[in-house]
Design a protein around this motif. Structure first.
Motif, PDB file in Angstrom:
ATOM      1  N   GLU A  89     -21.113  44.956  -9.077  1.00 39.25           N
ATOM      2  CA  GLU A  89     -19.638  44.869  -9.621  1.00 39.25           C
ATOM      3  C   GLU A  89     -19.194  46.155 -10.197  1.00 39.25           C
ATOM      4  OE1 GLU A  89     -20.319  42.507 -13.016  1.00 39.25           O
ATOM      5  OE2 GLU A  89     -20.429  40.358 -11.523  1.00 39.25           O
ATOM      6  N   ARG A  90     -20.176  46.933 -10.421  1.00 40.57           N
ATOM      7  CA  ARG A  90     -19.679  48.324 -10.697  1.00 40.57           C
ATOM      8  C   ARG A  90     -19.395  49.350  -9.556  1.00 40.57           C
ATOM      9  NH1 ARG A  90     -23.755  49.810 -15.950  1.00 40.57           N
ATOM     10  NH2 ARG A  90     -22.630  48.324 -17.209  1.00 40.57           N
ATOM     11  N   GLY A  91     -19.875  48.650  -8.168  1.00 43.14           N
ATOM     12  CA  GLY A  91     -19.551  49.563  -7.123  1.00 43.14           C
ATOM     13  C   GLY A  91     -20.729  50.667  -6.856  1.00 43.14           C
ATOM     14  N   VAL A  92     -21.713  50.568  -7.453  1.00 42.03           N
ATOM     15  CA  VAL A  92     -23.070  51.365  -7.084  1.00 42.03           C
ATOM     16  C   VAL A  92     -23.859  51.070  -6.072  1.00 42.03           C
ATOM     17  CG1 VAL A  92     -25.020  52.436  -8.190  1.00 42.03           C
ATOM     18  CG2 VAL A  92     -23.001  51.972  -9.989  1.00 42.03           C
ATOM     19  N   ILE A  93     -24.112  49.694  -5.753  1.00 38.96           N
ATOM     20  CA  ILE A  93     -24.944  49.321  -4.884  1.00 38.96           C
ATOM     21  C   ILE A  93     -24.127  48.184  -4.030  1.00 38.96           C
ATOM     22  CG2 ILE A  93     -26.850  49.616  -5.928  1.00 38.96           C
ATOM     23  CD1 ILE A  93     -27.316  46.645  -6.184  1.00 38.96           C
ATOM     24  N   GLU A  94     -24.782  47.817  -2.789  1.00 43.03           N
ATOM     25  CA  GLU A  94     -24.217  47.018  -1.957  1.00 43.03           C
ATOM     26  C   GLU A  94     -25.340  45.965  -1.532  1.00 43.03           C
ATOM     27  OE1 GLU A  94     -21.939  48.764   1.085  1.00 43.03           O
ATOM     28  OE2 GLU A  94     -23.576  49.609   1.963  1.00 43.03           O
ATOM     29  N   THR A  95     -25.131  44.499  -1.429  1.00 42.53           N
ATOM     30  CA  THR A  95     -26.038  43.814  -0.789  1.00 42.53           C
ATOM     31  C   THR A  95     -25.541  43.142   0.485  1.00 42.53           C
ATOM     32  OG1 THR A  95     -26.804  43.323  -3.023  1.00 42.53           O
ATOM     33  CG2 THR A  95     -27.508  41.629  -1.328  1.00 42.53           C
ATOM     34  N   ALA A  96     -26.843  43.178   1.644  1.00 47.18           N
ATOM     35  CA  ALA A  96     -26.355  42.294   2.863  1.00 47.18           C
ATOM     36  C   ALA A  96     -27.562  41.736   3.126  1.00 47.18           C
ATOM     37  CB  ALA A  96     -26.620  43.758   4.057  1.00 47.18           C
ATOM     38  N   GLY A  97     -27.593  40.463   2.270  1.00 43.38           N
ATOM     39  CA  GLY A  97     -28.262  39.398   2.684  1.00 43.38           C
ATOM     40  C   GLY A  97     -29.929  39.714   2.889  1.00 43.38           C
ATOM     41  N   ARG A  98     -30.672  39.347   3.940  1.00 44.93           N
ATOM     42  CA  ARG A  98     -31.987  39.709   4.131  1.00 44.93           C
ATOM     43  C   ARG A  98     -32.337  41.203   4.203  1.00 44.93           C
ATOM     44  NH1 ARG A  98     -34.875  35.051   5.358  1.00 44.93           N
ATOM     45  NH2 ARG A  98     -33.692  33.112   5.802  1.00 44.93           N
TER      46      ARG A  98
END
Length: 443
Positions: free
Chosen positions: A60-69
């Protein structure tokens, strides 16, 4: 996976803070993969839900991103650090053409305008509950907006263009929504969206602005908002032409629910006519700032838009800053009324300096872009190498990575203070930097 850094914390807030500190300090680099949630939970001796909550905060803070597996990783341009860390340290004796600042010699003197505003404030002190927009500034701004074909709408005054863009985005979008942004584009905007928890989709630009097919693709793919720089686009100098504006308006008619935000930060420093897009979507905002024409420290932008958008922006402003200083507004109104930048020849001078460099580069076989404003964009095959060679030759330019998502590499050159005798030398240096590296023999 994390090099020598060890994530710490027992609570979600502490774990998130540990990761954010590491990103800010450089201990965790952009693109670096974070441990799977269960693995990190085991290391820290906490419930996996605690780590999941920490990762959610970081997203939410724009620090990380998640791409599922594929897991979670530090964003390529994390909001914690922004793109300002992608820069060139300018050693003593090196000519700096990287900063993006206006020429101080072309900025107006501020003393008389502020003295007049201060004298009025002494006679009529501004108190709580007074009007948040100076009537003189509103009249001057509305008259110029009308002349430029910007649709009628209520006005608000914000603390610069980025403040206005942020408030408009948060007035309509929620975390996880997608924003279509120019690529290359203004680095602060490219950082702002993920910092607000928004996703970005790049839209390619040419000398006439965003490409219509790229905009159509982004909006058809689910982008809820589009941010366009009408003139003096940073970093390419693009300016939306009348033909391009018609094409873009046609695309926007196909997606009337799109939130359109137009940034006219080039007002006062360009001669290229404005070709606005507003009026074909339900919600829109047009932002006109004064930083480039009157000085970066004058943190003021006029915002107009549809009634719902402007009302939401005003409402949030009332709950936070309240209003932009009327002293500042009145000083800007005086400067605006006197049309100081044009009187000092700023638009014509920036045009002359920009065209001189583009022409000199063309004579040396180097393609460059810059239809308006004070920047020139030069595509390069090797961005890092070009920046390093130019620095060695005595010129500091801005790395294109500060302004790109997926666009090809380039460098940005600010011509605002470039003098005639420097143009040929800079063009020579750029041509040499883009040429083949000298052969090196070994024994």
């Amino acid at each position: 996976m994390l090099g020598g850094y060890r994530i710490e914390g027992r609570r979600a807030a502490d774990i998130a803070a540990s990761v954010e500190r590491a990103v800010g300090s450089g201990d965790l680099e952009p693109g670096q993969l974070l441990p799977p949630m269960r693995e990190l939970a085991t290391q820290l001796g906490v419930n996996p839900n605690t780590v999941a909550a920490a990762y959610r905060v970081l997203r939410e803070r724009g620090v990380i991103e998640t791409a599922g597996r594929r897991g979670s990783r530090v964003r390529p341009a994390p909001a914690t650090t922004g793109r300002d860390h992608i820069r060139v340290d300018v050693p003593e004796g090196v000519r700096d053409v990287s900063a993006g600042n206006p020429d101080p010699a072309l900025l107006p003197p501020l003393g008389p305008a502020f003295a007049e505003a201060a004298a009025r404030a002494d006679r009529e002190p501004v108190l709580y509950g007074d009007t948040p927009v100076d009537p003189e500034l509103q009249r001057a701004a509305r008259a110029e907006l009308d002349a430029d074909g910007v649709p009628q709408g209520p006005l608000a005054v914000l603390s610069g263009s980025l403040d206005a863009i942020e408030r408009v985005l948060t007035a309509h979008l929620k975390q996880g929504d997608t924003v279509a942004v120019e690529d290359p584009g203004w680095g602060r905007t490219l950082d702002l969206a993920p910092a607000l928890g928004l996703r970005t989709v790049p839209v390619a630009v040419d000398d006439e602005g965003p490409l219509p097919d790229e905009v159509r693709r982004a909006l058809a793919g689910g982008a809820r908002a589009l941010i366009v720089t009408d003139r003096a686009q940073n970093p390419t100098g693009a300016a939306v032409s009348a033909t391009r504006a018609r094409a873009l308006r046609a695309v926007l008619r196909e997606h009337p629910q799109t939130l359109l935000i137009e940034d006219d930060h080039g007002h006062g420093i360009v001669d290229v006519p404005l070709c606005p897009l507003a009026g074909v979507t339900r919600h829109w905002a047009f932002v006109r700032s004064v930083a480039k024409a009157y000085g970066p420290d004058l943190r003021l932008a006029v915002l107009t838009g549809d009634a719902v958008t402007v009302d939401r922006v005003r409402g949030r402003q009332r709950l936070a800053a309240g209003w932009v200083s009327l002293l500042l507004q009145r000083a800007v109104a005086r400067l605006w009324a006197d049309d100081v930048p044009a009187a000092r020849g700023a638009p014509a001078e920036y045009d002359r300096r920009r065209e001189a460099l583009i022409g000199a580069l063309a004579e040396r076989g180097v393609a460059a872009h810059g239809r308006s404003g004070m920047n020139v964009w030069v595509p390069v095959p090797d961005e890092t190498g070009a920046v390093a060679r130019l620095l060695h030759a005595g010129w500091a330019v801005a790395p294109g990575a500060r302004f790109r998502l997926g666009a090809p590499p380039g460098i940005r050159i600010t011509v605002s203070t470039l003098r005639g005798e420097e143009t040929e030398r800079l063009a020579d240096a750029v041509a040499a930097a883009l040429g083949p590296a000298p052969a090196r023999g070994y024994v």
